[in-house]
Scaffold this motif. Structure first.
Motif, PDB file in Angstrom:
ATOM      1  N   LEU A 147       0.818  -1.211   0.000  1.00  0.00           N
ATOM      2  CA  LEU A 147       0.000   0.000   0.000  1.00  0.00           C
ATOM      3  C   LEU A 147       0.855   1.266   0.000  1.00  0.00           C
ATOM      4  O   LEU A 147       0.455   2.302  -0.541  1.00  0.00           O
ATOM      5  CB  LEU A 147      -0.930  -0.007   1.215  1.00  0.00           C
ATOM      6  CG  LEU A 147      -2.012  -1.097   1.233  1.00  0.00           C
ATOM      7  CD1 LEU A 147      -2.763  -1.070   2.555  1.00  0.00           C
ATOM      8  CD2 LEU A 147      -2.988  -0.934   0.067  1.00  0.00           C
ATOM      9  N   GLU A 148       2.040   1.180   0.568  1.00  0.00           N
ATOM     10  CA  GLU A 148       2.915   2.345   0.644  1.00  0.00           C
ATOM     11  C   GLU A 148       3.796   2.512  -0.599  1.00  0.00           C
ATOM     12  O   GLU A 148       4.240   3.629  -0.897  1.00  0.00           O
ATOM     13  CB  GLU A 148       3.822   2.231   1.876  1.00  0.00           C
ATOM     14  CG  GLU A 148       3.086   2.372   3.197  1.00  0.00           C
ATOM     15  CD  GLU A 148       4.034   2.224   4.382  1.00  0.00           C
ATOM     16  OE1 GLU A 148       5.259   2.360   4.178  1.00  0.00           O
ATOM     17  OE2 GLU A 148       3.549   1.977   5.494  1.00  0.00           O
ATOM     18  N   ASN A 149       4.043   1.437  -1.326  1.00  0.00           N
ATOM     19  CA  ASN A 149       5.083   1.480  -2.353  1.00  0.00           C
ATOM     20  C   ASN A 149       4.635   1.152  -3.772  1.00  0.00           C
ATOM     21  O   ASN A 149       5.392   1.414  -4.718  1.00  0.00           O
ATOM     22  CB  ASN A 149       6.208   0.505  -1.977  1.00  0.00           C
ATOM     23  CG  ASN A 149       6.969   0.945  -0.744  1.00  0.00           C
ATOM     24  OD1 ASN A 149       7.880   1.756  -0.821  1.00  0.00           O
ATOM     25  ND2 ASN A 149       6.577   0.408   0.405  1.00  0.00           N
ATOM     26  N   VAL A 150       3.463   0.580  -3.951  1.00  0.00           N
ATOM     27  CA  VAL A 150       3.006   0.233  -5.300  1.00  0.00           C
ATOM     28  C   VAL A 150       2.065   1.326  -5.799  1.00  0.00           C
ATOM     29  O   VAL A 150       1.127   1.713  -5.092  1.00  0.00           O
ATOM     30  CB  VAL A 150       2.289  -1.140  -5.303  1.00  0.00           C
ATOM     31  CG1 VAL A 150       1.705  -1.437  -6.670  1.00  0.00           C
ATOM     32  CG2 VAL A 150       3.270  -2.234  -4.896  1.00  0.00           C
ATOM     33  N   PRO A 151       2.289   1.841  -6.998  1.00  0.00           N
ATOM     34  CA  PRO A 151       1.458   2.944  -7.494  1.00  0.00           C
ATOM     35  C   PRO A 151       0.088   2.468  -7.986  1.00  0.00           C
ATOM     36  O   PRO A 151      -0.121   1.306  -8.303  1.00  0.00           O
ATOM     37  CB  PRO A 151       2.288   3.477  -8.669  1.00  0.00           C
ATOM     38  CG  PRO A 151       3.065   2.285  -9.158  1.00  0.00           C
ATOM     39  CD  PRO A 151       3.385   1.485  -7.934  1.00  0.00           C
ATOM     40  N   ASN A 152      -0.841   3.420  -8.037  1.00  0.00           N
ATOM     41  CA  ASN A 152      -2.140   3.262  -8.701  1.00  0.00           C
ATOM     42  C   ASN A 152      -3.031   2.180  -8.105  1.00  0.00           C
ATOM     43  O   ASN A 152      -3.819   1.557  -8.809  1.00  0.00           O
ATOM     44  CB  ASN A 152      -1.943   2.978 -10.208  1.00  0.00           C
ATOM     45  CG  ASN A 152      -1.271   4.119 -10.917  1.00  0.00           C
ATOM     46  OD1 ASN A 152      -1.454   5.284 -10.574  1.00  0.00           O
ATOM     47  ND2 ASN A 152      -0.463   3.792 -11.913  1.00  0.00           N
ATOM     48  N   HIS A 153      -2.931   1.956  -6.797  1.00  0.00           N
ATOM     49  CA  HIS A 153      -3.864   1.011  -6.181  1.00  0.00           C
ATOM     50  C   HIS A 153      -5.037   1.777  -5.582  1.00  0.00           C
ATOM     51  O   HIS A 153      -4.958   2.981  -5.339  1.00  0.00           O
ATOM     52  CB  HIS A 153      -3.178   0.152  -5.123  1.00  0.00           C
ATOM     53  CG  HIS A 153      -2.706   0.924  -3.921  1.00  0.00           C
ATOM     54  ND1 HIS A 153      -3.556   1.407  -2.942  1.00  0.00           N
ATOM     55  CD2 HIS A 153      -1.454   1.309  -3.541  1.00  0.00           C
ATOM     56  CE1 HIS A 153      -2.874   2.031  -2.017  1.00  0.00           C
ATOM     57  NE2 HIS A 153      -1.595   2.014  -2.351  1.00  0.00           N
ATOM     58  N   ASN A 154      -6.134   1.067  -5.338  1.00  0.00           N
ATOM     59  CA  ASN A 154      -7.330   1.726  -4.803  1.00  0.00           C
ATOM     60  C   ASN A 154      -7.500   1.492  -3.305  1.00  0.00           C
ATOM     61  O   ASN A 154      -8.573   1.797  -2.747  1.00  0.00           O
ATOM     62  CB  ASN A 154      -8.582   1.272  -5.568  1.00  0.00           C
ATOM     63  CG  ASN A 154      -8.943  -0.187  -5.312  1.00  0.00           C
ATOM     64  OD1 ASN A 154      -8.249  -0.899  -4.571  1.00  0.00           O
ATOM     65  ND2 ASN A 154     -10.020  -0.659  -5.936  1.00  0.00           N
ATOM     66  N   GLY A 155      -6.475   0.929  -2.662  1.00  0.00           N
ATOM     67  CA  GLY A 155      -6.527   0.747  -1.218  1.00  0.00           C
ATOM     68  C   GLY A 155      -7.163  -0.550  -0.772  1.00  0.00           C
ATOM     69  O   GLY A 155      -7.282  -0.781   0.438  1.00  0.00           O
ATOM     70  N   ARG A 156      -7.555  -1.404  -1.719  1.00  0.00           N
ATOM     71  CA  ARG A 156      -8.200  -2.672  -1.364  1.00  0.00           C
ATOM     72  C   ARG A 156      -7.334  -3.845  -1.827  1.00  0.00           C
ATOM     73  O   ARG A 156      -6.711  -3.796  -2.882  1.00  0.00           O
ATOM     74  CB  ARG A 156      -9.586  -2.783  -1.986  1.00  0.00           C
ATOM     75  CG  ARG A 156     -10.512  -1.652  -1.587  1.00  0.00           C
ATOM     76  CD  ARG A 156     -11.891  -1.868  -2.163  1.00  0.00           C
ATOM     77  NE  ARG A 156     -12.684  -0.640  -2.136  1.00  0.00           N
ATOM     78  CZ  ARG A 156     -13.934  -0.552  -2.567  1.00  0.00           C
ATOM     79  NH1 ARG A 156     -14.535  -1.622  -3.080  1.00  0.00           N
ATOM     80  NH2 ARG A 156     -14.584   0.599  -2.508  1.00  0.00           N
ATOM     81  N   VAL A 157      -7.369  -4.913  -1.020  1.00  0.00           N
ATOM     82  CA  VAL A 157      -6.524  -6.072  -1.293  1.00  0.00           C
ATOM     83  C   VAL A 157      -7.356  -7.344  -1.187  1.00  0.00           C
ATOM     84  O   VAL A 157      -8.196  -7.483  -0.290  1.00  0.00           O
ATOM     85  CB  VAL A 157      -5.348  -6.142  -0.294  1.00  0.00           C
ATOM     86  CG1 VAL A 157      -4.478  -7.383  -0.560  1.00  0.00           C
ATOM     87  CG2 VAL A 157      -4.503  -4.869  -0.368  1.00  0.00           C
ATOM     88  N   GLY A 158      -7.121  -8.261  -2.128  1.00  0.00           N
ATOM     89  CA  GLY A 158      -7.668  -9.605  -2.061  1.00  0.00           C
ATOM     90  C   GLY A 158      -6.531 -10.608  -1.993  1.00  0.00           C
ATOM     91  O   GLY A 158      -5.446 -10.364  -2.520  1.00  0.00           O
ATOM     92  N   VAL A 159      -6.763 -11.730  -1.344  1.00  0.00           N
ATOM     93  CA  VAL A 159      -5.741 -12.770  -1.204  1.00  0.00           C
ATOM     94  C   VAL A 159      -6.337 -14.081  -1.672  1.00  0.00           C
ATOM     95  O   VAL A 159      -7.494 -14.406  -1.353  1.00  0.00           O
ATOM     96  CB  VAL A 159      -5.263 -12.899   0.255  1.00  0.00           C
ATOM     97  CG1 VAL A 159      -4.150 -13.945   0.367  1.00  0.00           C
ATOM     98  CG2 VAL A 159      -4.793 -11.549   0.799  1.00  0.00           C
ATOM     99  N   TRP A 160      -5.542 -14.841  -2.435  1.00  0.00           N
ATOM    100  CA  TRP A 160      -6.012 -16.147  -2.880  1.00  0.00           C
ATOM    101  C   TRP A 160      -4.840 -17.117  -2.960  1.00  0.00           C
ATOM    102  O   TRP A 160      -3.674 -16.712  -2.959  1.00  0.00           O
ATOM    103  CB  TRP A 160      -6.709 -16.031  -4.245  1.00  0.00           C
ATOM    104  CG  TRP A 160      -5.833 -16.368  -5.428  1.00  0.00           C
ATOM    105  CD1 TRP A 160      -5.814 -17.526  -6.139  1.00  0.00           C
ATOM    106  CD2 TRP A 160      -4.829 -15.529  -6.039  1.00  0.00           C
ATOM    107  NE1 TRP A 160      -4.880 -17.469  -7.152  1.00  0.00           N
ATOM    108  CE2 TRP A 160      -4.267 -16.248  -7.102  1.00  0.00           C
ATOM    109  CE3 TRP A 160      -4.343 -14.241  -5.769  1.00  0.00           C
ATOM    110  CZ2 TRP A 160      -3.247 -15.724  -7.904  1.00  0.00           C
ATOM    111  CZ3 TRP A 160      -3.325 -13.718  -6.562  1.00  0.00           C
ATOM    112  CH2 TRP A 160      -2.802 -14.462  -7.621  1.00  0.00           C
ATOM    113  N   GLY A 161      -5.151 -18.401  -3.017  1.00  0.00           N
ATOM    114  CA  GLY A 161      -4.105 -19.401  -3.189  1.00  0.00           C
ATOM    115  C   GLY A 161      -4.716 -20.784  -3.231  1.00  0.00           C
ATOM    116  O   GLY A 161      -5.756 -21.041  -2.615  1.00  0.00           O
ATOM    117  N   ILE A 162      -4.071 -21.676  -3.962  1.00  0.00           N
ATOM    118  CA  ILE A 162      -4.508 -23.065  -4.100  1.00  0.00           C
ATOM    119  C   ILE A 162      -3.490 -23.972  -3.424  1.00  0.00           C
ATOM    120  O   ILE A 162      -2.287 -23.829  -3.634  1.00  0.00           O
ATOM    121  CB  ILE A 162      -4.652 -23.469  -5.577  1.00  0.00           C
ATOM    122  CG1 ILE A 162      -5.711 -22.601  -6.276  1.00  0.00           C
ATOM    123  CG2 ILE A 162      -5.019 -24.944  -5.714  1.00  0.00           C
ATOM    124  CD1 ILE A 162      -5.796 -22.833  -7.776  1.00  0.00           C
ATOM    125  N   SER A 163      -3.947 -24.911  -2.605  1.00  0.00           N
ATOM    126  CA  SER A 163      -3.109 -25.912  -1.958  1.00  0.00           C
ATOM    127  C   SER A 163      -2.241 -25.254  -0.894  1.00  0.00           C
ATOM    128  O   SER A 163      -2.758 -24.610   0.014  1.00  0.00           O
ATOM    129  CB  SER A 163      -2.274 -26.657  -3.003  1.00  0.00           C
ATOM    130  OG  SER A 163      -1.690 -27.825  -2.449  1.00  0.00           O
TER     131      SER A 163
END
Length: 627
Positions: A147-163
């Protein structure tokens, strides 16, 4: 925080010489799209204890708008490293084309990340300082840095993963960062002892564990871009014979791993469900969950069926009113994330089940929570029922409208929903560890999960497999919900495994029509709807094993995991009972030894097992039926 750039990798520099449209030697629409529409960054992200985790970040080139961040943390590598691009990014390419910042991270101690790796690291609820880290803190520190270092984000995060990445996604739910709005554990590793890849009900998953841990548990003294390779020097394609010739399980360390594999050593040192294993499941910590949850699994997943079912249940039980969706389809491990889902081997589902999930469920739900997209109005449980091949929408799982029923083993190899009335009826078989029942009819040296949908007639013909079969069904029978085996048994030994399989027997004239390029004839096919193993020493406690008393009738009850299947009119229901499933499951010596992992050759002895189906000892499967 200050951005810490990754050192330039030599092989990555070579990629710069290639044309942008060529990604890892491939030229396809998805690969071209990623290169043309995304910039890739590689960074070391600092954690609170000073360790830096290698992170690969794909950011849309179009900076005229903002994008949500999608994060996957993985022990399997964020490769390719350097200037090369992945050929697909996100849970599916639908996300890449819709516009997301997509982030992959090597977890602590794996590949290019610093720190010490610990497989299925326990959650630590009592942190006293920044030195007290776990997967939840690493996730939170990563999200804060993004959130502090990546440009052009909207402030929301999703997390996913398989296995295994699903295991890390589950930990993102614990003490979640406020910016994390939705988390999707998919076939998440959840309990390596009770029901996931390494053990089932205490029975060691031999073939899969050795082949997997021979690379996964290798030491990694320093960050590297090179994947470890597992054991390959089998010298034969015949896994059944190779593992039989191996002898006792202790020979693996003596002959092949030489005590250098940390994870294997931990397995051997903790044969029972002790504090070591109990600390490694995230389920007790899934409380006060804030993000929306999308749990995904496959009913034909030979690796992690336990994970999605138990994760959904734990979130549901501990967080009243939370948004908690469960999707279970007719899929193998990760099958929902690729392909159409129209078929699995010779079993056809009459519709593209995986494509439906990706297009109608996954992307719309993430867009709703991360982009203010329309609410897709999903049911809490989206369940595909095989046999009838239909999606069902339920407001909970198992369905509240399903009724409990018992399917009883009966004299003469029968199977009935009527309780037996006889006295002392039983069937018996001799189980010999020197001649175990194979888990597959195929000759395979490595794990082959297709055993789940193979015709079970090869096992039904053996004398050490009991077979019970119903009359021809006059109407459809739909089983929907949890499934438990209840066996009443005796043995001449002091320990035993019991494998129970619920099977759909096709009519002799059965043949799939429609889209079936192989024109496979299915007459008499025995489709295993569910199969599970229970190690007898753990019948009363997974933590405190105890021997079985020879000749004493003993009740053994165990969870076979959930089912969603319609046995069609004209089919039969079948139950098979056996005591070996080799080499998928290691052999039980059937004599008492404190740890089977230390058993000697002479400990392995044949034993006679009886399964009772009488008024006082009614062996049965407890299930839920949907009218």
């Amino acid at each position: 925080m200050k951005t810490v750039p990754c050192p330039v990798l030599l092989f990555g520099m070579l990629i710069l010489l290639l044309l942008p449209a060529t990604v890892l030697g491939q030229s396809n629409a998805d690969a071209r799209y990623i290169v043309e529409h995304y910039d890739k960054m590689e960074r070391y992200v600092p954690m609170r204890d000073g360790a830096r985790l290698f992170t690969s970040i794909y950011v849309p080139k179009d900076d005229a708008r903002t994008y949500p961040i999608l994060l996957q943390r993985t022990p399997y590598s964020v490769a390719p490293y350097g200037a090369a691009y992945r050929t697909r990014i996100g849970p599916s390419m639908l996300f890449a084309r819709d516009g997301y910042i997509i982030v992959y991270q090597d977890v602590r101690g794996r590949m290019m990340s610093e720190g010490e790796f610990e497989a299925v690291r326990p959650h630590n609820p009592d942190k006293a300082s920044d030195a007290d880290i776990d997967e939840s803190t690493d996730t939170n520190d990563t999200v804060s840095w993004l959130l502090e270092n990546v440009p052009n984000h909207n402030g929301r995060v999703g997390v996913w993963g398989i296995s295994a990445p699903g295991f890390y996604a589950t930990h993102a739910l614990i003490d979640a960062h406020p910016a994390v709005k939705i988390v999707s554990p998919q076939a998440p590793v959840t309990d390596w002892w009770i029901g996931d890849d390494r053990h089932h009900n205490g029975a060691f998953q031999l073939q899969a564990s050795f082949s997997f841990l021979s690379f996964y548990g290798q030491p990694r003294p320093a960050p590297t871009t090179r994947r470890a390779t597992g054991f390959r020097d089998y010298g034969t394609p015949d896994g059944y014979q190779w593992y039989l010739d191996l002898g006792p399980l202790s020979n693996i360390n003596e002959k092949y791993l030489h005590g250098e594999n940390k994870i294997w050593n931990a397995m051997m040192e903790h044969p029972d469900y002790d504090e070591f294993w109990q600390a490694r499941t995230p389920l007790p910590h899934l409380k006060d969950v804030k993000p929306a949850v999308l749990v995904v699994g496959g009913f034909f997943d030979a690796q992690d069926l336990y994970g999605p079912l138990k994760t959904y249940a734990a979130v549901e039980d501990n967080n009243p009113g939370i948004v908690n969706h469960l999707v279970m389809g007719p899929w193998w491990h990760g099958g929902w994330a690729r392909g159409s889902g129209l078929r699995y081997q010779d079993i056809y589902f009459e519709q593209p089940t995986a494509a439906h999930y990706r297009e109608a469920i996954e992307l719309p739900l993430f867009n709703h929570y991360l982009k203010d997209g329309p609410d897709p109005q999903l049911p809490e449980a989206s369940i595909f029922v095989t046999g009838s091949n239909k999606w069902h929408a339920f407001d909970r799982w198992p369905p509240r409208e399903a009724r409990e029923a018992n399917l009883y083993l009966a004299p003469g190899g029968g199977l009935s929903f009527d309780r037996p009335t006889g006295a002392g009826d039983y069937a018996e078989y001799v189980s010999d560890p020197a001649k175990p029942v194979p888990h597959t009819s195929q000759v395979v040296i490595n794990r082959d999960d297709r055993y789940l949908i193979q015709d079970q007639r090869f096992a039904a013909t053996r004398t050490d497999v009991l077979v019970f079969e119903s009359d021809v069904l006059e109407e459809d029978v739909t089983v929907a919900g949890d499934l438990f085996a209840n066996l009443y048994v005796t043995t001449t030994g002091e320990d035993a495994d019991f494998i129970v399989k619920l099977i759909d027997v096709y009519p002799d004239t059965a043949r799939y029509v429609g889209e079936n390029p192989m024109n496979v004839k299915m007459g008499g096919f025995q489709l295993m709807v569910r199969g599970e193993v229970m190690r007898g020493r753990y019948r009363n406690s997974f933590t405190h094993p105890e021997p079985m008393r020879p000749g004493s009738v003993t009740r053994i009850e165990f969870d076979m995991q959930d089912v969603a299947h319609t046995f069609k009119a004209g089919h039969r229901m079948m139950v098979q009972v056996q005591s070996t499933w080799f080499p998928m499951v290691d052999r039980n010596p059937q004599t008492w030894v404190p740890s089977i992992y230390d058993a000697k050759e002479e400990d392995y002895q044949a034993a006679t097992h009886r399964v009772y189906f009488s008024r006082s000892a009614p062996s049965h499967l407890k299930m839920k039926l949907l009218e």
